[in-house]
Design an enzyme around this catalytic site. Structure first.
Site, PDB file in Angstrom:
ATOM      1  N   ASN A 191     -10.400  -0.306  -0.344  1.00 18.32           N
ATOM      2  CA  ASN A 191      -8.545   0.366  -0.144  1.00 18.32           C
ATOM      3  C   ASN A 191      -7.964   0.005  -2.216  1.00 18.32           C
ATOM      4  O   ASN A 191      -7.792  -1.352  -2.364  1.00 18.32           O
ATOM      5  CB  ASN A 191      -8.460  -0.742   0.730  1.00 18.32           C
ATOM      6  CG  ASN A 191      -6.878  -0.659   1.083  1.00 18.32           C
ATOM      7  OD1 ASN A 191      -5.847  -0.128   0.091  1.00 18.32           O
ATOM      8  ND2 ASN A 191      -6.331  -1.301   1.991  1.00 18.32           N
ATOM      9  N   HIS A 247      -3.743   7.386   2.613  1.00 24.75           N
ATOM     10  CA  HIS A 247      -3.629   6.133   2.165  1.00 24.75           C
ATOM     11  C   HIS A 247      -5.137   5.856   2.956  1.00 24.75           C
ATOM     12  O   HIS A 247      -5.420   6.238   3.791  1.00 24.75           O
ATOM     13  CB  HIS A 247      -3.372   4.780   2.922  1.00 24.75           C
ATOM     14  CG  HIS A 247      -3.320   3.607   1.877  1.00 24.75           C
ATOM     15  ND1 HIS A 247      -3.419   3.238   1.151  1.00 24.75           N
ATOM     16  CD2 HIS A 247      -3.195   2.799   3.248  1.00 24.75           C
ATOM     17  CE1 HIS A 247      -4.149   2.164   0.959  1.00 24.75           C
ATOM     18  NE2 HIS A 247      -3.740   1.498   2.504  1.00 24.75           N
ATOM     19  N   CYS A 283       0.812  -1.175  -0.007  1.00 21.25           N
ATOM     20  CA  CYS A 283       0.023  -0.019   0.288  1.00 21.25           C
ATOM     21  C   CYS A 283       0.909   1.220   0.155  1.00 21.25           C
ATOM     22  O   CYS A 283       0.488   2.541  -0.547  1.00 21.25           O
ATOM     23  CB  CYS A 283      -0.544   0.484   1.006  1.00 21.25           C
ATOM     24  SG  CYS A 283      -1.941  -1.796   1.047  1.00 21.25           S
TER      25      CYS A 283
END
Ligand code: UT7
Length: 325
Positions: free
Chosen positions: A282, A252, A115
């Site tokens: 996500n 994020h 990520c």
């Protein structure tokens, strides 16, 4: 000697056409719209069509960023692409995208930091520009994460989506990226991982050859909040800034509760935080550049404003960038 900065001169993004809402998920997995919204803030996610790849989304996002910057692909001297879902094992997705854009000849490579992939790639690109090695750099964060999701596993399948974002960086005497901070701790690998591959082998007796995301959600959550708290402090210090000088937090997009905790730590109201987790879920390395492009194109983020970008993910990896847009 004048300081050289890396400045963002254009942003772009791309999402698959197909949208999967929480209500759609309710039809085939034991979950509820209410649970997903309350625990994560997610309302929907985009899912790549059959045959649609990370490289396809990357190329589209990159072309949009180049157009916004008024830069031709042939002018690029470096492409860095953050992904954990490359099209094929090799060549890198950066090489595939380079050829499709017509930037043949420039350096091109992938960064796998899960990520944190885009922010890692941005940190690498910043160093190339600061050192004088590169003048025009394309940085991409892109994933087709749903390829690693098992749709019957409610603990993970509700969380992820597909998408890509990109920025074009240019060397400039004006700021620019002030500071980037990159970190990893491989000791946490088992809390969030996909432990099959070419070298250790695949699991031929499991569906999709054992390719699936495994995550200890609650543990990841706790470490993420704590780590991001110290990361934002470190980044402000590295840039010589106070939290009050920040205009936007572009975090994020994994979980709205994690985002809110970081904003609270910085004393920033949610009006100064870019939130896209509701629409994109996500998207791992795609998440920060997707949020950035959304913020730019919607007119929220304006030239001259200070942005704090941060990410946390598998590895664990965590990374940040503080920049003037
Ligand atoms: O991007 C990389 C970084 N990743 C992250 O930052 C993710 C961090 N973790 C999280 O965002 C959260 O931990 C989750 C959203 C993954 C989970 O939220 P939670 O509040 O930590 O829930 P939990 O895992 O503690 O589960 C609570 C309950 C459990 O039931 P019991 O044991 O309390 O009866 C789960 O079985 O919720 C159940 N559950 C679900 N229920 C409905 C788990 N997934 C679902 C689901 N729908 N999809």
């Amino acid at each position: 000697m004048t300081q050289i900065y890396a400045r963002i001169v254009g942003t772009g993004s791309a999402l698959p056409e197909r949208v999967l809402t929480n209500a759609d998920l309710e039809k085939f997995v034991d979950t509820s719209d209410e649970w997903i919204r309350e625990r994560t803030g997610i309302r929907q996610r985009h899912v790549a069509a059959e045959g649609e790849t990370t490289g396809d989304l990357s190329t589209l996002a990159a072309q949009r960023a180049l157009d916004a910057a008024g830069v031709k692909a042939s002018e690029l001297d470096l492409i860095v692409l953050g992904t954990t879902t490359p099209d094929i094992i090799f060549p890198s997705t950066a090489c595939l995208v380079q050829h499709r854009l017509g930037a043949n000849g420039c350096a091109a490579f992938d960064v796998n930091a899960a990520c944190s992939g885009f922010v890692y790639a941005l940190g690498v690109a910043d160093k190339f520009i600061r050192s004088g090695q590169s003048k025009k750099v394309l940085v991409i964060g892109a994933e087709t994460l749903t390829r690693m999701v098992r749709w019957e596993e409610r603990e993970t399948c509700v969380l992820f989506g597909d998408g890509a974002g990109a920025v074009v960086l240019e060397a400039s005497s004006e700021p620019g990226i002030y500071a980037t901070c990159l970190h990893a701790d491989g000791g946490y690998k088992e809390l969030l991982w996909n432990p099959v591959g070419v070298s250790v082998g695949f699991k031929d007796d499991e569906p999709n050859h054992g390719v699936r995301i495994r995550m200890a959600g609650r543990e990841v959550f706790k470490v993420a909040v704590k780590t991001l708290d110290s990361l934002v402090e470190e980044t402000l210090k590295a840039a010589g800034m106070e939290a009050s000088q920040l205009d936007w937090l572009i975090p994020h997009q994994a979980n709205l509760r994690i985002i809110e905790a970081t904003a609270k730590r910085l004393n920033m109201p949610m009006e100064q935080v870019i939130v896209t987790v509701d629409k994109h879920a996500n998207t791992s390395a795609g998440s920060v550049p997707l949020a950035l492009d959304f913020a730019v194109r919607s007119g929220k983020v304006k030239r001259g404003q200070n942005l704090l970008l941060e990410a946390f993910g598998g590895g664990f990896t965590w990374a940040s960038a503080l920049l003037r847009y």
